[in-house]
Design a protein around this motif. Structure first.
Motif, PDB file in Angstrom:
ATOM      1  N   SER A 144       0.818  -1.199   0.000  1.00 24.29           N
ATOM      2  CA  SER A 144       0.000   0.000   0.000  1.00 24.29           C
ATOM      3  C   SER A 144       0.859   1.259   0.000  1.00 24.29           C
ATOM      4  CB  SER A 144      -0.844  -0.041   1.283  1.00 24.29           C
ATOM      5  OG  SER A 144      -1.522   1.150   1.495  1.00 24.29           O
ATOM      6  N   LYS A 180       1.981   4.761   1.588  1.00 27.18           N
ATOM      7  CA  LYS A 180       2.170   5.123   2.991  1.00 27.18           C
ATOM      8  C   LYS A 180       0.841   5.558   3.617  1.00 27.18           C
ATOM      9  CE  LYS A 180       6.070   6.756   5.359  1.00 27.18           C
ATOM     10  NZ  LYS A 180       7.330   7.392   5.200  1.00 27.18           N
ATOM     11  N   HIS A 181       0.588   5.072   4.803  1.00 27.86           N
ATOM     12  CA  HIS A 181      -0.630   5.337   5.569  1.00 27.86           C
ATOM     13  C   HIS A 181      -1.885   4.844   4.858  1.00 27.86           C
ATOM     14  CE1 HIS A 181       1.839   7.634   8.252  1.00 27.86           C
ATOM     15  NE2 HIS A 181       2.193   8.450   7.283  1.00 27.86           N
ATOM     16  N   ARG A 182      -1.687   3.966   3.884  1.00 24.01           N
ATOM     17  CA  ARG A 182      -2.794   3.385   3.127  1.00 24.01           C
ATOM     18  C   ARG A 182      -3.662   4.458   2.482  1.00 24.01           C
ATOM     19  NH1 ARG A 182      -7.940   1.792   3.042  1.00 24.01           N
ATOM     20  NH2 ARG A 182      -8.249   3.086   4.849  1.00 24.01           N
ATOM     21  N   HIS A 206      -4.164   0.274  -2.446  1.00 17.19           N
ATOM     22  CA  HIS A 206      -3.309  -0.912  -2.359  1.00 17.19           C
ATOM     23  C   HIS A 206      -3.186  -1.614  -3.702  1.00 17.19           C
ATOM     24  CE1 HIS A 206      -7.270  -2.827  -1.869  1.00 17.19           C
ATOM     25  NE2 HIS A 206      -6.699  -3.979  -2.186  1.00 17.19           N
ATOM     26  N   TRP A 254       5.661   4.321  -0.833  1.00 17.42           N
ATOM     27  CA  TRP A 254       5.065   3.058  -0.433  1.00 17.42           C
ATOM     28  C   TRP A 254       5.297   2.851   1.059  1.00 17.42           C
ATOM     29  CZ3 TRP A 254       1.899   0.996  -3.758  1.00 17.42           C
ATOM     30  CH2 TRP A 254       2.142   1.092  -5.128  1.00 17.42           C
ATOM     31  N   GLN A 255       4.368   2.205   1.688  1.00 16.92           N
ATOM     32  CA  GLN A 255       4.516   1.842   3.092  1.00 16.92           C
ATOM     33  C   GLN A 255       5.602   0.766   3.223  1.00 16.92           C
ATOM     34  OE1 GLN A 255       1.102   2.517   5.402  1.00 16.92           O
ATOM     35  NE2 GLN A 255       1.091   0.401   6.078  1.00 16.92           N
ATOM     36  N   ASN A 256       6.297   0.729   4.356  1.00 16.16           N
ATOM     37  CA  ASN A 256       7.377  -0.241   4.558  1.00 16.16           C
ATOM     38  C   ASN A 256       6.903  -1.684   4.540  1.00 16.16           C
ATOM     39  OD1 ASN A 256       9.411   1.665   4.722  1.00 16.16           O
ATOM     40  ND2 ASN A 256       9.180   1.916   6.928  1.00 16.16           N
ATOM     41  N   TYR A 298       4.458  -5.157   3.990  1.00 17.47           N
ATOM     42  CA  TYR A 298       3.738  -5.784   2.885  1.00 17.47           C
ATOM     43  C   TYR A 298       3.264  -7.150   3.334  1.00 17.47           C
ATOM     44  CZ  TYR A 298       8.183  -8.255   2.043  1.00 17.47           C
ATOM     45  OH  TYR A 298       9.322  -9.010   2.172  1.00 17.47           O
ATOM     46  N   PHE A 330       0.138  -2.749   8.468  1.00 14.50           N
ATOM     47  CA  PHE A 330       0.115  -1.486   7.764  1.00 14.50           C
ATOM     48  C   PHE A 330      -0.320  -0.378   8.710  1.00 14.50           C
ATOM     49  CE2 PHE A 330      -0.874  -4.530   4.315  1.00 14.50           C
ATOM     50  CZ  PHE A 330       0.177  -4.242   3.472  1.00 14.50           C
ATOM     51  N   THR A 331       0.183   0.808   8.483  1.00 16.40           N
ATOM     52  CA  THR A 331      -0.302   1.970   9.212  1.00 16.40           C
ATOM     53  C   THR A 331      -1.605   2.364   8.533  1.00 16.40           C
ATOM     54  OG1 THR A 331       1.960   2.660   9.648  1.00 16.40           O
ATOM     55  CG2 THR A 331       0.240   4.312   9.928  1.00 16.40           C
ATOM     56  N   VAL A 335      -1.756   1.466  14.709  1.00 12.21           N
ATOM     57  CA  VAL A 335      -0.996   0.574  13.836  1.00 12.21           C
ATOM     58  C   VAL A 335      -1.053  -0.871  14.278  1.00 12.21           C
ATOM     59  CG1 VAL A 335       0.588   2.330  13.014  1.00 12.21           C
ATOM     60  CG2 VAL A 335       1.175   1.020  15.051  1.00 12.21           C
TER      61      VAL A 335
END
Length: 158
Positions: free
Chosen positions: A15, A17-19, A55, A95-97, A99, A149-150, A156
């Motif tokens: 996703s 960052k922060h979805r 996402h 991108w969020q860290n 997965y 995911f955040t 979180v």
């Protein structure tokens, strides 16, 4: 040494960052084509790619000589740069860290591809968070204290 024979079917989910819902319909296809090229260039076989503004799902036949984490890092790093260079997003895009990664058997290929290609229909009934938590439940992934995911505007930990 003999050749390597493998059958590894890997389903990746990640996703922004922060979805945040930053992947817009007017450029999502361009992003998917770019990600497809990264996957193929690294010797993997793309089976399906799709998602929503918040996402992406990627289903591949994985080449065993590359780790999943190295592949995900390359997909995220290069596609992030692609989005920025092409100025596809009006907002800061990263991108969020974290997965999700799930393995499937050959007998599940058609069902997983159909699922990924029909994301927009599927998400009329279920949020990404509900979907992801269900994956974890179905695959026996203990949620416990893992940081997921955040979720935008949410705690979180689940």
């Amino acid at each position: 040494m003999g050749d390597v024979f493998s059958q590894l079917y890997i389903h990746l989910v990640f996703s922004p960052k922060h979805r945040e819902a930053l992947i817009l319909p007017d450029w999502e296809e361009e992003l998917y084509k770019y990600i497809t090229g990264v996957i193929q260039q690294r010797g993997h076989k793309l089976l399906a790619i799709g998602g929503m503004p918040d996402h992406v799902h990627i289903f591949i036949g994985q080449k065993p000589s590359e780790s999943i984490s190295d592949l995900v890092v390359e997909i995220k790093t290069s596609s992030n740069l692609f989005i920025k260079e092409k100025k596809l997003s009006r907002h800061k895009f990263d991108w969020q860290n974290g997965y999700g990664v799930f393995s499937h058997s050959r007998s599940q290929l058609n069902a997983v591809c159909k699922y990924i290609l029909n994301q927009k229909e599927h998400h009329k009934k279920k949020t990404f968070q509900e979907e992801f938590m269900k994956f974890c439940e179905d695959f026996g992934i203990e949620i416990g204290k893992k940081e997921f995911f955040t979720w935008f505007g949410q705690d979180v930990h689940k």
